[in-house]
Each structure stands twice: as C-alpha cells, then as structure tokens.
Write an enzyme that holds these catalytic residues in place. Structure first.
Site, PDB file in Angstrom:
ATOM      1  N   ALA A  29       0.769  -1.125   0.060  1.00 41.82           N
ATOM      2  CA  ALA A  29      -0.118   0.133   0.191  1.00 41.82           C
ATOM      3  C   ALA A  29       0.718   1.128  -0.012  1.00 41.82           C
ATOM      4  O   ALA A  29       2.023   1.101   0.550  1.00 41.82           O
ATOM      5  CB  ALA A  29      -1.019  -0.002   1.099  1.00 41.82           C
ATOM      6  N   GLY A  31       0.850  -4.942   1.130  1.00 37.60           N
ATOM      7  CA  GLY A  31      -0.310  -4.844   0.077  1.00 37.60           C
ATOM      8  C   GLY A  31      -0.154  -5.837  -1.116  1.00 37.60           C
ATOM      9  O   GLY A  31      -1.429  -6.254  -1.566  1.00 37.60           O
ATOM     10  N   GLU A  78      -0.334  -9.356  -0.365  1.00 33.67           N
ATOM     11  CA  GLU A  78      -1.793  -9.328  -0.130  1.00 33.67           C
ATOM     12  C   GLU A  78      -2.742  -9.651  -1.389  1.00 33.67           C
ATOM     13  O   GLU A  78      -3.567 -10.426  -1.445  1.00 33.67           O
ATOM     14  CB  GLU A  78      -2.556  -8.482   0.879  1.00 33.67           C
ATOM     15  CG  GLU A  78      -1.910  -8.524   2.393  1.00 33.67           C
ATOM     16  CD  GLU A  78      -1.950  -7.272   3.221  1.00 33.67           C
ATOM     17  OE1 GLU A  78      -1.748  -6.219   2.818  1.00 33.67           O
ATOM     18  OE2 GLU A  78      -2.589  -7.578   4.158  1.00 33.67           O
TER      19      GLU A  78
HETATM   20  C1  HXC Z   1       4.975   4.368  -1.648  1.00 35.26           C
HETATM   21  C2  HXC Z   1       6.864   3.391  -2.410  1.00 35.26           C
HETATM   22  C3  HXC Z   1       6.494   2.160  -1.782  1.00 35.26           C
HETATM   23  C4  HXC Z   1       5.266   2.186  -1.171  1.00 35.26           C
HETATM   24  C5  HXC Z   1       8.465   1.925  -2.759  1.00 35.26           C
HETATM   25  N1  HXC Z   1       8.079   3.340  -2.755  1.00 35.26           N
HETATM   26  N2  HXC Z   1       7.323   1.219  -2.027  1.00 35.26           N
HETATM   27  N3  HXC Z   1       6.032   4.445  -2.235  1.00 35.26           N
HETATM   28  N4  HXC Z   1       4.588   3.218  -0.824  1.00 35.26           N
HETATM   29  N5  HXC Z   1       4.775   0.861  -0.445  1.00 35.26           N
HETATM   30  C6  HXC Z   1       8.805   4.196  -3.795  1.00 35.26           C
HETATM   31  C7  HXC Z   1      10.003   4.716  -2.997  1.00 35.26           C
HETATM   32  O1  HXC Z   1       9.559   5.730  -2.094  1.00 35.26           O
HETATM   33  C8  HXC Z   1      10.867   5.364  -4.213  1.00 35.26           C
HETATM   34  O2  HXC Z   1      10.251   6.592  -4.402  1.00 35.26           O
HETATM   35  C9  HXC Z   1      10.349   4.361  -5.399  1.00 35.26           C
HETATM   36  O3  HXC Z   1       9.048   3.714  -4.874  1.00 35.26           O
HETATM   37  C10 HXC Z   1      11.609   3.358  -5.580  1.00 35.26           C
HETATM   38  O4  HXC Z   1      11.799   2.726  -4.297  1.00 35.26           O
HETATM   39  P1  HXC Z   1      13.153   2.564  -3.674  1.00 35.26           P
HETATM   40  O5  HXC Z   1      13.045   2.219  -2.123  1.00 35.26           O
HETATM   41  O6  HXC Z   1      14.144   3.660  -4.139  1.00 35.26           O
HETATM   42  O7  HXC Z   1      13.761   1.250  -4.294  1.00 35.26           O
HETATM   43  P2  HXC Z   1      14.806   0.058  -3.566  1.00 35.26           P
HETATM   44  O8  HXC Z   1      15.803   0.976  -2.937  1.00 35.26           O
HETATM   45  O9  HXC Z   1      15.009  -0.645  -4.623  1.00 35.26           O
HETATM   46  O10 HXC Z   1      14.030  -0.680  -2.563  1.00 35.26           O
HETATM   47  C11 HXC Z   1      12.752  -1.433  -3.133  1.00 35.26           C
HETATM   48  C12 HXC Z   1      11.898  -1.815  -1.721  1.00 35.26           C
HETATM   49  C13 HXC Z   1      11.458  -0.375  -0.959  1.00 35.26           C
HETATM   50  C14 HXC Z   1      12.754  -2.820  -0.894  1.00 35.26           C
HETATM   51  C15 HXC Z   1      10.676  -2.488  -2.179  1.00 35.26           C
HETATM   52  O11 HXC Z   1      11.078   0.624  -1.957  1.00 35.26           O
HETATM   53  C16 HXC Z   1      10.727  -0.737   0.113  1.00 35.26           C
HETATM   54  O12 HXC Z   1      10.875  -1.184   1.316  1.00 35.26           O
HETATM   55  N6  HXC Z   1       9.284  -0.416   0.148  1.00 35.26           N
HETATM   56  C17 HXC Z   1       8.396  -0.372   0.956  1.00 35.26           C
HETATM   57  C18 HXC Z   1       7.842  -1.772   1.196  1.00 35.26           C
HETATM   58  C19 HXC Z   1       6.660  -1.853   2.262  1.00 35.26           C
HETATM   59  O13 HXC Z   1       7.236  -1.525   3.582  1.00 35.26           O
HETATM   60  N7  HXC Z   1       5.493  -2.390   2.032  1.00 35.26           N
HETATM   61  C20 HXC Z   1       4.600  -2.419   2.785  1.00 35.26           C
HETATM   62  C21 HXC Z   1       3.872  -0.965   2.883  1.00 35.26           C
HETATM   63  S1  HXC Z   1       2.410  -1.275   4.144  1.00 35.26           S
HETATM   64  P3  HXC Z   1      11.056   7.913  -4.621  1.00 35.26           P
HETATM   65  O14 HXC Z   1      10.138   8.943  -5.119  1.00 35.26           O
HETATM   66  O15 HXC Z   1      11.971   8.168  -3.596  1.00 35.26           O
HETATM   67  O16 HXC Z   1      12.037   7.324  -6.137  1.00 35.26           O
HETATM   68  C22 HXC Z   1       1.308  -2.040   3.501  1.00 35.26           C
HETATM   69  C23 HXC Z   1      -0.148  -2.256   4.145  1.00 35.26           C
HETATM   70  C24 HXC Z   1      -1.340  -2.865   3.454  1.00 35.26           C
HETATM   71  O17 HXC Z   1       1.236  -2.394   2.403  1.00 35.26           O
HETATM   72  C25 HXC Z   1      -2.567  -2.472   4.335  1.00 35.26           C
HETATM   73  C26 HXC Z   1      -3.037  -1.109   4.019  1.00 35.26           C
HETATM   74  C27 HXC Z   1      -4.352  -1.079   4.847  1.00 35.26           C
END
Ligand code: HXC
Length: 261
Positions: free
Chosen positions: A67, A112, A115
């Site tokens: 998400a 998400g 999921e």
């Molecule tokens: C918003 C995201 C994102 C996310 C990545 N990006 N994941 N933006 N939400 N979930 C964005 C980054 O901010 C970045 O934007 C661009 O995508 C590229 O990501 P990087 O981090 O620079 O890439 P990398 O270093 O290769 O790392 C990849 C990654 C990392 C390991 C996947 O992006 C990451 O850890 N993302 C978050 C994963 C996560 O925690 N997901 C769960 C979310 S909570 P910029 O603008 O800087 O280029 C969830 C809850 C669900 O899902 C239920 C809700 C009700």
C-alpha cells in the site's frame, strides 16, 4: 470512470490482462489505484467472453511494493480503517470474479502487494520476485487480508514467522513454503502465465466459473457443508450445454467445442 491512470486493462481473445502501472512508486496501491482496480473487476464481472485473467505489475522491479506509504502516512484511525476496507473490497472482488486470476509476480510483492497476490487464484513468480509482509517495520499490521489469507495458504506457523519478523523471502523460498505455484525465469513469466490462462480458457467456461466459486466458497465451510455445496454446483453443470458437449465429445473421441452455455 472514463480514464485509467494507474492501471492498464487489456483484452486478448478470452484472456484479460490487468497491469498495475505506477512503476515510479513500485506500483504502490493508493486510494485511486484501488478504485481503478475495482472498476476493472466490475468490467470483468460482466465480460462473459473473458475466461481467465492475468494480473501483474508494470516496470522491471515490482509486482506491487505495498500500500502507498506516502498516502497512508497522514491518515487518522478512521480513515486508515476505511482504506483497509477499500482494500478488502478489492481483494474480495478478485475472489468473487467469475474468472480465475493468475498473479504474475514480476518483482517485489510486499505488504499490500503480497496480499493482492494472495487474493488471486494462482501465483506464478519470476526468479527475481520477493515476498513479505513488512508492515511491522512501519508500526502497523497488514490491512488487506494478510493476517487471514497467508495462514490459510501456507499454515499458521510459517505465516506467523513472516508476519512477526517482517522478513522478505525470495522466490525459491516462496515456492518451498507453498506461497507460489511456480517460479520461472523473468523473461518467461508473462508467456508462462498467458499459456496457463489460455489452457484455462480452453475448458468449459461454465465449469471453470463454478469450479472457482466452489473452491472459494467451500474453503470457508466445514467439510460436510462444503461437500454438499459441491454436489449442488456439480448438479448445476448438468443444466449446461457444455456438460452435454464435453461428455459427448469424450465418447465420440473428439475435442469438445465449448460454447459457455
Ligand atoms: C509508497 C513506495 C513504496 C510504497 C516503494 N516506494 N515502495 N512508495 N509506498 N509501499 C517508492 C519509494 O519511495 C521510491 O520513491 C520508489 O518507490 C523506489 O523505491 P526505492 O525504495 O528507492 O527502491 P529500492 O531501494 O530498490 O527498494 C525497494 C523496496 C523499498 C525494498 C521495495 O521500496 C521498500 O521497502 N518499499 C516499502 C515496502 C513496504 O514496506 N511495503 C508495505 C507497505 S504497508 P522515490 O520517490 O524516492 O523514487 C502495506 C499495508 C497494506 O502494504 C494494508 C493497508 C491497509
């Protein structure tokens, strides 16, 4: 909805492909993207000519990285619960679609995104795919069904480990624990998924629809009730021309010509 910004919807004969396409944010699911997905599922619901669906992520790196954290950051408790509710509506819509949905997991499937793949009927991963429920790293829990569908798919013990550690696993490990059906080289992912979708589309469409409905309804019932439910759906098949054609074709030693009627 007239214009899709974050999602691509394509049809190719009996196969539909939905691509979540925000590669700059690794296809993260914000409110708008979830609404667009719901819109596409609404189209599929009515599209009798479509008998299988492939769902994937745009770009090279991600299926869906979760998400959208930037979107969620400022939500209060009520808005967060609403957002989770919208996610649940999307996931349930996939399970209730008349067509089987194959998740073509082409990279990160986190939070998400994992999921979303769990709500699909079948998961095929590329060798570079990564799975995890890293929500606890953000101080939250999964909110699109991960605490429920993951234990149902891979068992409570393995699911608990992923949910509590936030560990990210590679495609080989996902295959080992039964989170995905198959792992293929990245350049063969879409062809493999389309081939499977085509195989499904070549079967009796009514049988496929009733089969999905029976699997998804039955897994939530006790075995006795689920078996009774299956018997009723089996009977339903016999109200179709496809059943007559399928069995007649077998006895005449020819390929069946299913019409979805
Ligand atoms: C918003 C995201 C994102 C996310 C990545 N990006 N994941 N933006 N939400 N979930 C964005 C980054 O901010 C970045 O934007 C661009 O995508 C590229 O990501 P990087 O981090 O620079 O890439 P990398 O270093 O290769 O790392 C990849 C990654 C990392 C390991 C996947 O992006 C990451 O850890 N993302 C978050 C994963 C996560 O925690 N997901 C769960 C979310 S909570 P910029 O603008 O800087 O280029 C969830 C809850 C669900 O899902 C239920 C809700 C009700």
């Amino acid at each position: 909805m007239t214009e899709l910004k974050n999602v691509r919807f394509e049809k190719d004969g009996a196969i539909a492909q939905i691509t979540i396409d925000r590669p700059k944010a690794l296809n993260a699911l914000n409110y708008e993207t979830l609404q667009e997905l719901l819109y596409c599922f609404g189209l599929l619901e009515k599209a009798r000519e479509i008998t299988a669906v492939v769902l994937t992520g745009g770009g090279e790196k991600a299926f869906v990285a979760g998400a959208d954290i930037a979107y969620m950051q400022e939500l209060d408790a009520m808005a967060a619960a609403d957002f989770a509710g919208l996610g649940h509506t999307v996931m349930t819509a996939i399970e209730k679609l008349p067509q089987p949905v194959i998740a073509a997991v082409n990279g990160f499937a986190l939070g998400g995104g994992c999921e979303l793949s769990l709500a699909c009927d079948i998961r095929i991963a590329s060798e570079n795919a990564k799975f995890g429920q890293p929500e606890v790293n953000l101080g939250v829990i999964p909110g699109f069904g991960g605490t429920q569908r993951l234990p149902r798919l891979i068992g409570k013990g393995l699911a608990s480990e992923l949910l509590y550690t936030g560990d990210i696993i590679d495609a080989a490990e996902a295959l080992r624990i039964g989170l995905v059906n198959r792992v293929v080289p990245a350049d063969q992912l879409m062809a493999t998924c389309r081939e499977m979708a085509k195989k499904i589309a070549s079967k009796g469409p009514i049988a496929i629809r009733l089969c999905k409905k029976t699997v998804n309804t039955g897994v939530e019932m006790d075995l006795d009730r689920a078996n009774s439910y299956e018997a009723i759906q089996f009977g339903q098949c016999f109200a179709s021309k496809d059943q007559k054609e399928g069995m007649q074709a077998f006895l005449e030693k020819r390929a069946a010509d299913f019409q979805g009627k």
